[in-house]
Motif scaffolding. Structure first.
Motif, PDB file in Angstrom:
ATOM      1  N   PRO A  96      -6.118 -12.201  10.714  1.00 58.84           N
ATOM      2  CA  PRO A  96      -7.691 -12.251  10.629  1.00 58.84           C
ATOM      3  C   PRO A  96      -8.319 -10.762  10.123  1.00 58.84           C
ATOM      4  N   PHE A  97      -7.555  -9.681  10.168  1.00 61.20           N
ATOM      5  CA  PHE A  97      -7.824  -8.555   9.864  1.00 61.20           C
ATOM      6  C   PHE A  97      -7.624  -8.039   8.348  1.00 61.20           C
ATOM      7  N   GLN A  98      -6.954  -8.605   7.338  1.00 63.97           N
ATOM      8  CA  GLN A  98      -6.179  -8.428   6.388  1.00 63.97           C
ATOM      9  C   GLN A  98      -7.426  -8.316   5.206  1.00 63.97           C
ATOM     10  N   ALA A  99      -6.901  -7.439   4.105  1.00 66.75           N
ATOM     11  CA  ALA A  99      -7.605  -7.581   2.786  1.00 66.75           C
ATOM     12  C   ALA A  99      -7.242  -8.912   2.002  1.00 66.75           C
ATOM     13  N   ALA A 100      -8.024  -9.267   1.235  1.00 67.22           N
ATOM     14  CA  ALA A 100      -7.885 -10.330   0.396  1.00 67.22           C
ATOM     15  C   ALA A 100      -6.935 -10.191  -0.901  1.00 67.22           C
ATOM     16  N   GLY A 101      -6.760  -8.862  -1.052  1.00 65.71           N
ATOM     17  CA  GLY A 101      -5.831  -8.392  -2.199  1.00 65.71           C
ATOM     18  C   GLY A 101      -6.035  -6.973  -2.590  1.00 65.71           C
ATOM     19  N   TYR A 102      -5.274  -6.377  -3.591  1.00 70.11           N
ATOM     20  CA  TYR A 102      -5.633  -4.807  -3.764  1.00 70.11           C
ATOM     21  C   TYR A 102      -7.134  -5.159  -5.019  1.00 70.11           C
ATOM     22  N   LEU A 103      -7.694  -3.901  -4.941  1.00 68.04           N
ATOM     23  CA  LEU A 103      -8.636  -3.908  -5.751  1.00 68.04           C
ATOM     24  C   LEU A 103      -8.146  -4.151  -7.086  1.00 68.04           C
ATOM     25  N   ASP A 104      -7.039  -3.750  -7.727  1.00 72.13           N
ATOM     26  CA  ASP A 104      -6.534  -3.834  -8.881  1.00 72.13           C
ATOM     27  C   ASP A 104      -5.563  -5.125  -8.776  1.00 72.13           C
ATOM     28  N   ARG A 105      -6.104  -6.480  -9.054  1.00 70.64           N
ATOM     29  CA  ARG A 105      -5.561  -7.579  -8.585  1.00 70.64           C
ATOM     30  C   ARG A 105      -4.062  -7.927  -9.380  1.00 70.64           C
ATOM     31  N   SER A 106      -3.799  -7.071 -10.548  1.00 76.02           N
ATOM     32  CA  SER A 106      -2.585  -7.342 -11.110  1.00 76.02           C
ATOM     33  C   SER A 106      -1.512  -6.635 -10.293  1.00 76.02           C
ATOM     34  N   ARG A 107      -1.751  -5.964  -9.030  1.00 78.13           N
ATOM     35  CA  ARG A 107      -0.710  -5.292  -8.417  1.00 78.13           C
ATOM     36  C   ARG A 107      -0.640  -6.105  -7.108  1.00 78.13           C
ATOM     37  N   ASP A 108      -1.356  -7.424  -7.047  1.00 77.86           N
ATOM     38  CA  ASP A 108      -1.072  -8.368  -6.097  1.00 77.86           C
ATOM     39  C   ASP A 108       0.451  -8.917  -6.222  1.00 77.86           C
ATOM     40  N   ALA A 109       0.916  -9.167  -7.414  1.00 75.21           N
ATOM     41  CA  ALA A 109       2.096  -9.846  -7.526  1.00 75.21           C
ATOM     42  C   ALA A 109       3.376  -9.245  -6.680  1.00 75.21           C
ATOM     43  N   GLY A 110       3.934 -10.152  -6.118  1.00 70.36           N
ATOM     44  CA  GLY A 110       5.124  -9.767  -5.159  1.00 70.36           C
ATOM     45  C   GLY A 110       4.497  -9.189  -3.904  1.00 70.36           C
ATOM     46  N   ARG A 111       3.316  -9.234  -3.476  1.00 72.91           N
ATOM     47  CA  ARG A 111       2.818  -8.751  -2.186  1.00 72.91           C
ATOM     48  C   ARG A 111       1.807  -9.827  -1.700  1.00 72.91           C
TER      49      ARG A 111
END
Length: 522
Positions: A362-377
Motif C-alpha cells: 500500500p506504500f509503493q510508487a506507481a513506477g519510476y519517474l522515467d517510465r521507460s525504466r519500469d520494464a523488468g521491475r
C-alpha cells in the motif's frame, strides 16, 4: 467490625491517542498548534520545539512561494541532515510541492542529470548550507507527475544513473499510520534517526515520528562512523525506538564493549530502547549476538523493503534468533502487503519453496519517474498472480519455509559463472560474514576472458583482530565450492565504502581490487 475498603482497581495501561486522520503535513501543523512547547527535534545538545520548527518551516514556505513555480512543478533539494533541512522538507510537504531529494554525496554530474530528469529548475538548500556547484544543464520541461506526488527519492545508482522514485502523499500517509501503530510513536516518545535524509528509512524515523507528535533524535551524518559519538548521543537522549542499518549496531556494540574495557563490569547498555530494528543490509553474527546485552529491554526486528515499495516485511526475533544461523528471516508481509515467489518459468511458487520475490504494498510508487525504466521491475501481472494489482519485481531470491516466513538467499543479478560453475556472490558474502572476526563484507565480479568471471572480496575486520587473508581463505574453502572462493581478498580496519543510501559499495570494491592485502584503510 469495620469492613475494609475494597482494593483499588489496577490502573489501566497508558494508551497513546491514535494518529488523527490527517496527512503528514497537516498532522505536524496540528501538533505545533496543540503542543507548541513539546520537543520535535534533538540535534546534538539542542532541543527544537514544535513551535520553533513550525517557524523555520514557515520561513521556508515564504521562500518557496517567492519562486516562479508552475502548479505541480517540482523543486530539487540539496539537504544534509539538520533542523533547517527538516524544515525545508516540511515546507514542501505543507505547500504540496513535489520535491526531489537525492543524496548530497552524489557526484555533481549525477545530481545535475537527476535535476534535469525531474524538471527541477530551482535548487534549494537549507538555511546555512551552501548549494553545490553543478554543471550547467538544459531543462526540457516539467515531467508529468501523478497528482499528490510529494517525495521523489532515488535508488542507489550502484550500476548507472539513479532512478527517481515518486511517492504519492497518500502512500506516505498509509505508511506513517502503520509505523505509529507498530512502534508506538507519539507524544513523549523519542525515535533515533541514523540514516541520511534521502534514505527511505527516514519515512519512519523522521516523518512518521513528526506526524505522530513524537521527538526525533537526529544523529549527525558527520559523525556517523564515530562509535563513541553515537553511543553518547543515545545514552544522553534515551530513545525509545531505533531503526538503523547493521553498521550502526556494529559501531554501538563496539563502543559499549570499549566502555566496559575502560571500566570492567560497567559496559554501557541502552535500556531505554523498546523497539530496535535493523534493515538495509545483512547483519553479521557477532553484532546480532551482542544486541540482547546492548538492548536489554528492546524487541528486535528485521525489516525488509525497497525504495520503490517501502517496508514490506517484518520479522520479530526471539532469543533463539540471536544465536541461530544467518541470514535472519525477513519474516511475513506487513498488513496489506501481497507477495509471491516466482519460479524460473515465471509461475508462482505455492507453499514452501524458492523463487524470485515480487511484492505489492500500500506504500509503493506507481513506477519510476522515467517510465521507460519500469520494464523488468514494475509489472501488472506475473503469470497466475491475478488481475488488477501492480507488482514490483525485487530481484531478490528467497525461500519460504513451512511457517510461511521468507529467507533471502541472494540476488538474481548476483548470479555469475566462474569457470562454468554458477556462483551467487551474495552467498559468498554470507559465508564471509559468518566468520566471527568479519564485521562487513562485499564481493564483486569482473569479466575475465578465460574464466567468465573473477571474484574480488573486501572485508572490514573487527577491532583488534589479527585476521589475515590466509586464515580467511581457509574459512572460505571449508564452506564454499572452489570456484566460489574469491581470487583476491582485501582486509581493512575501517568500514567499507558505502553508496549514498548507506549500503556497501561493491563498485568501489571492484575498483580497488588488487593482490591479497591486509591494510588499515581503503
Amino acid at each position: 467490625m469495620t469492613t475494609p475498603d475494597p482494593a483499588p482497581a489496577p490502573a489501566a495501561p497508558a494508551v497513546h491517542a491514535p494518529v488523527p486522520p490527517l496527512s503528514l503535513p497537516d498532522a505536524f501543523t496540528a501538533h505545533a498548534r496543540r503542543r507548541p512547547d513539546a520537543t520535535a527535534l534533538l540535534w546534538h545538545d539542542h532541543a527544537v520545539t514544535y513551535r520553533e520548527l513550525a517557524h523555520l518551516t514557515q520561513r521556508e514556505r515564504r521562500r518557496l512561494n517567492a519562486l516562479d513555480l508552475a502548479p505541480g512543478e517540482p523543486v530539487a533539494l540539496h539537504a544534509t541532515k539538520s533542523p533547517q533541512a527538516i524544515a525545508l522538507v516540511l515546507a514542501c510537504l505543507t505547500e504540496r510541492r513535489p520535491f526531489l531529494l537525492p543524496s548530497p554525496q552524489l557526484a555533481p554530474a549525477l545530481l545535475a542529470a537527476l535535476h534535469t530528469q525531474a524538471g527541477a529548475r530551482h535548487l534549494l538548500t537549507p538555511a546555512g548550507q551552501n548549494p553545490p556547484a553543478l554543471p550547467t544543464t538544459t531543462h526540457p520541461g516539467v515531467p508529468t507527475l501523478a497528482a499528490g506526488t510529494s517525495f521523489m527519492l532515488t535508488t542507489s545508482g550502484s550500476t548507472d544513473l539513479p532512478k527517481i522514485v515518486p511517492l504519492a502523499q497518500s502512500a506516505v500517509d498509509r505508511f506513517t499510520t502503520w509505523a505509529h501503530d507498530t512502534f508506538d510513536l507519539g507524544p513523549g516518545r523519542v525515535v533515533a534517526n541514523y540514516a541520511p535524509l534521502n534514505f527511505d528509512l527516514c519515512l519512519l524515523d523522521v516523518w512518521a515520528t513528526l506526524a505522530a507528535g513524537g521527538t526525533v533524535l537526529l544523529l549527525d551524518p558527520a559523525h556517523a562512523l564515530s562509535a563513541r559519538h553515537l553511543l553518547t548521543q543515545l545514552t544522553r537522549h534515551r530513545p525509545h525506538v531505533l531503526q538503523a542499518v547493521p553498521l550502526c549496531y556494529a559501531l554501538l556494540t563496539q563502543a559499549a564493549a570499549q566502555s566496559g574495557a575502560r571500566a570492567p563490569g560497567t559496559a554501557t547498555v541502552l535500556d531505554s530502547v523498546e523497539h530496535a530494528a535493523f534493515t538495509g543490509d545483512a547483519i553479521d553474527a557477532r553484532t546480532l549476538a551482542a544486541l540482547p546485552a546492548l538492548l536489554p529491554a528492546a524487541r528486535l526486528y528485521n525489516i525488509y523493503g525497497c525504495t520503490e515499495t517501502n517496508d514490506s516485511f517484518l520479522h520479530e526475533l526471539d532469543a533463539l534468533d540471536a544465536t541461530a544461523a544467518l541470514p535472519v528471516p525477513i519474516g511475513t508481509p506487513l498488513p496489506g502487503v501481497r507477495t509471491l515467489l516466482a519460479a524460473p518459468d515465471g509461475t508462482p511458487v505455492t507453499g514452501p519453496g524458492s523463487g524470485e520475490l515480487y511484492v505489492s504494498t500500500p506504500f509503493q510508487a506507481a513506477g519510476y519517474l522515467d517510465r521507460s525504466r519500469d520494464a523488468g521491475r514494475f509489472t501488472t501481472q506475473p503469470d497466475g498472480a491475478g488481475e488488477g494489482r501492480r507488482w514490483f519485481r525485487t530481484g531478490d531470491l528467497a525461500v519460504r519455509d513451512d511457517q510461511g516466513r521468507l529467507h533471502l538467499t541472494g540476488r538474481a543479478d548476483f548470479q555469475v559463472k566462474v569457470r562454468g560453475v554458477a556462483v551467487n556472490t551474495a552467498e559468498v558474502e554470507r559465508v564471509l560474514l559468518a566468520h566471527p572476526e568479519v564485521r562487513e563484507a562485499a564481493v564483486a565480479a569482473e569479466s575475465d576472458p578465460l574464466t567468465g568471471k573473477r571474484l574480488h572480496a573486501a572485508v572490514h575486520r573487527t577491532p583488534g583482530s589479527a585476521l589475515n587473508t590466509l586464515t580467511l581463505r581457509e574459512h572460505l574453502a571449508a564452506n564454499l565450492p572452489r570456484a566460489a572462493v574469491p581470487e583476491r581478498l582485501a582486509i581493512h580496519d575501517t568500514p567499507l565504502p558505502k553508496t549514498p543510501t548507506g549500503k556497501v559499495d561493491r563498485k568501489a570494491v571492484l575498483a580497488g581490487a588488487g593482490p591479497d592485502t591486509t591494510r588499515p584503510a581503503l
